[in-house]
Design a protein around this motif. Structure first.
Motif, PDB file in Angstrom:
ATOM      1  N   ILE A 152       1.042  -1.235   0.112  1.00 22.56           N
ATOM      2  CA  ILE A 152       0.072   0.083  -0.145  1.00 22.56           C
ATOM      3  C   ILE A 152       0.950   1.179  -0.107  1.00 22.56           C
ATOM      4  O   ILE A 152       0.395   2.398   0.428  1.00 22.56           O
ATOM      5  CB  ILE A 152      -0.935   0.293   1.199  1.00 22.56           C
ATOM      6  N   THR A 176      -5.416  -5.169  -0.568  1.00 24.99           N
ATOM      7  CA  THR A 176      -5.958  -6.695  -0.946  1.00 24.99           C
ATOM      8  C   THR A 176      -7.059  -6.481  -1.659  1.00 24.99           C
ATOM      9  O   THR A 176      -8.050  -5.424  -1.241  1.00 24.99           O
ATOM     10  CB  THR A 176      -6.589  -7.069   0.402  1.00 24.99           C
ATOM     11  N   SER A 223     -12.904  -2.612  -1.101  1.00 23.00           N
ATOM     12  CA  SER A 223     -12.845  -1.410  -1.997  1.00 23.00           C
ATOM     13  C   SER A 223     -12.208  -1.390  -3.263  1.00 23.00           C
ATOM     14  O   SER A 223     -11.935  -0.472  -3.581  1.00 23.00           O
ATOM     15  CB  SER A 223     -12.714  -0.224  -1.172  1.00 23.00           C
ATOM     16  N   PHE A 259     -15.778   3.197   1.502  1.00 27.11           N
ATOM     17  CA  PHE A 259     -15.595   4.572   1.608  1.00 27.11           C
ATOM     18  C   PHE A 259     -16.994   5.273   2.298  1.00 27.11           C
ATOM     19  O   PHE A 259     -18.051   4.736   2.042  1.00 27.11           O
ATOM     20  CB  PHE A 259     -15.578   5.159   0.116  1.00 27.11           C
ATOM     21  N   LEU A 302       0.043   5.380   5.244  1.00 25.90           N
ATOM     22  CA  LEU A 302       0.560   4.372   5.893  1.00 25.90           C
ATOM     23  C   LEU A 302       1.694   3.577   4.990  1.00 25.90           C
ATOM     24  O   LEU A 302       1.486   3.487   3.770  1.00 25.90           O
ATOM     25  CB  LEU A 302      -0.450   3.185   6.135  1.00 25.90           C
TER      26      LEU A 302
HETATM   27  N1  SAM Z   1      -7.650  -2.462  -1.429  1.00 25.22           N
HETATM   28  C1  SAM Z   1      -7.025  -1.596  -0.473  1.00 25.22           C
HETATM   29  C2  SAM Z   1      -6.487  -1.996   0.698  1.00 25.22           C
HETATM   30  O1  SAM Z   1      -6.886  -3.148   1.154  1.00 25.22           O
HETATM   31  O2  SAM Z   1      -5.841  -1.283   1.306  1.00 25.22           O
HETATM   32  C3  SAM Z   1      -7.873  -0.231  -0.514  1.00 25.22           C
HETATM   33  C4  SAM Z   1      -8.254   0.313  -1.781  1.00 25.22           C
HETATM   34  S1  SAM Z   1      -9.079   1.638  -1.949  1.00 25.22           S
HETATM   35  C5  SAM Z   1      -9.636   1.823  -3.461  1.00 25.22           C
HETATM   36  C6  SAM Z   1      -8.235   2.817  -1.668  1.00 25.22           C
HETATM   37  C7  SAM Z   1      -8.382   3.603  -0.318  1.00 25.22           C
HETATM   38  O3  SAM Z   1      -7.622   3.006   0.836  1.00 25.22           O
HETATM   39  C8  SAM Z   1      -7.468   5.109  -0.125  1.00 25.22           C
HETATM   40  O4  SAM Z   1      -8.292   6.018  -0.750  1.00 25.22           O
HETATM   41  C9  SAM Z   1      -7.340   5.204   1.288  1.00 25.22           C
HETATM   42  O5  SAM Z   1      -8.427   5.709   1.930  1.00 25.22           O
HETATM   43  C10 SAM Z   1      -6.886   3.794   1.573  1.00 25.22           C
HETATM   44  N2  SAM Z   1      -5.418   3.586   1.497  1.00 25.22           N
HETATM   45  C11 SAM Z   1      -4.789   2.884   0.618  1.00 25.22           C
HETATM   46  N3  SAM Z   1      -3.374   2.877   0.872  1.00 25.22           N
HETATM   47  C12 SAM Z   1      -3.343   3.609   2.140  1.00 25.22           C
HETATM   48  C13 SAM Z   1      -2.212   4.298   2.719  1.00 25.22           C
HETATM   49  N4  SAM Z   1      -1.055   3.739   2.543  1.00 25.22           N
HETATM   50  N5  SAM Z   1      -2.536   4.989   3.957  1.00 25.22           N
HETATM   51  C14 SAM Z   1      -3.863   5.259   4.032  1.00 25.22           C
HETATM   52  N6  SAM Z   1      -4.888   4.875   3.611  1.00 25.22           N
HETATM   53  C15 SAM Z   1      -4.542   4.093   2.486  1.00 25.22           C
END
Ligand code: SAM
Length: 271
Positions: A12, A86, A90, A135, A184
């Motif tokens: 991430i 993952t 979302s 979200f 993160l």
């Molecule tokens: N499938 C991903 C997961 O398991 O982490 C999440 C995907 S979703 C489309 C994307 C959202 O996850 C972002 O808008 C944010 O809210 C959160 N996100 C993803 N990476 C992040 C990070 N490094 N730090 C904080 N929030 C994060």
């Protein structure tokens, strides 16, 4: 060898957060289905994985899932990745996993990063029972309902909306503990903990930068206690009047924001 789907979480933010099993799966797969081929290529190049990439995103999910299932039934191994974290959380992937299960194909899920879990653990809020909201909803009434559940709430939020969301929470309950987990695993990682009123003030004039997960403490009372009480009473009355407990718990949950499982559990445990 029979075909199968391997769900592969990816970093991430920090490219080193990929497991050895995920790299092996990506190396061995006949096809890597990914949201954005350019983005996944960066990860694969970093580890010298060639990988036959095909796009699989929200706009071609159904057609692509059918195609991939056909290939797996023919013996292919497909690895599924999303842009970060993952798949399915979302992110695209639900349609493919469901179609694989329907077709009798094996689905192997490898453990790995997810922003939701990292934020929950970093929040220092109760993690034994929690709700994931994806979200956050934009409509005020829906947002208020979502923020009023008895368990710790984990939600993705756009940085532009963090201030407004925290202002709504502060109006509902200024003392509610809340955590803004930002960027993160990246260089500017930051976990800010405080009350709703404190953090609403902090982000009122300046939006935080980058990717954000909000973690919100459960509404006062918690499951099975005061917050659940009126909802549980309503559920008992519906069941006494002949409604099926699970269906009634679903309806009451929708109306009150108290999770259906908590209501059903409280009902059946007699608390
Ligand atoms: N499938 C991903 C997961 O398991 O982490 C999440 C995907 S979703 C489309 C994307 C959202 O996850 C972002 O808008 C944010 O809210 C959160 N996100 C993803 N990476 C992040 C990070 N490094 N730090 C904080 N929030 C994060």
């Amino acid at each position: 060898m029979t075909g199968r789907l391997v769900v592969c979480p990816t970093p991430i933010g920090n490219l080193e957060d990929v497991t050895l099993r995920v790299l092996a799966a990506l190396r061995e797969a006949d096809v890597v289905a990914c949201e954005d081929t350019r983005r996944t290529r960066v990860l694969l190049d970093r580890y010298g994985v060639k990988g036959h990439l095909v796009s699989y995103h929200e706009h071609n999910e159904r057609a692509r899932a059918r195609e991939l299932v056909k290939r797996m039934l023919g013996g292919a191994v497909v690895a599924l990745v999303s842009d970060a974290g993952t798949p399915l959380v979302s992110d695209p992937g639900f349609v493919l996993v469901r179609e694989c299960v329907a077709a009798g194909l094996a689905v192997e899920v490898l453990p790995g990063p997810s922003a939701a879990l990292s934020a929950l653990v970093a929040s220092a809020l109760p993690a034994d029972r929690w709700t994931f909201a994806g979200f956050l909803p934009r409509k005020r009434a829906e947002l208020e309902r979502t923020l009023s559940g008895p368990d710790t709430l984990v939600a993705f939020e756009s940085p532009r909306r963090v201030g407004a969301t925290l202002a709504v929470l502060a109006e509902l309950d200024p003392e509610r503990p809340v955590v803004v987990a930002r960027e993160l695993t990246k260089v500017h990682e930051e976990v800010v903990r405080g009350s709703a009123a404190e953090l609403a003030g902090r982000y009122a004039s300046e939006a935080p930068r980058g990717e954000i997960v909000l973690v919100v403490g459960g509404a006062p009372g918690g499951a099975g206690s005061d917050a659940t009480g009126p909802a549980l009473d309503a559920l008992r009355r519906l069941v006494d009047a002949g409604a099926k407990p699970r269906a009634a718990a679903g309806v009451v949950a929708e109306l009150t924001g108290v999770p259906a499982n908590a209501l059903y559990k409280a009902l059946t445990s007699g608390s």
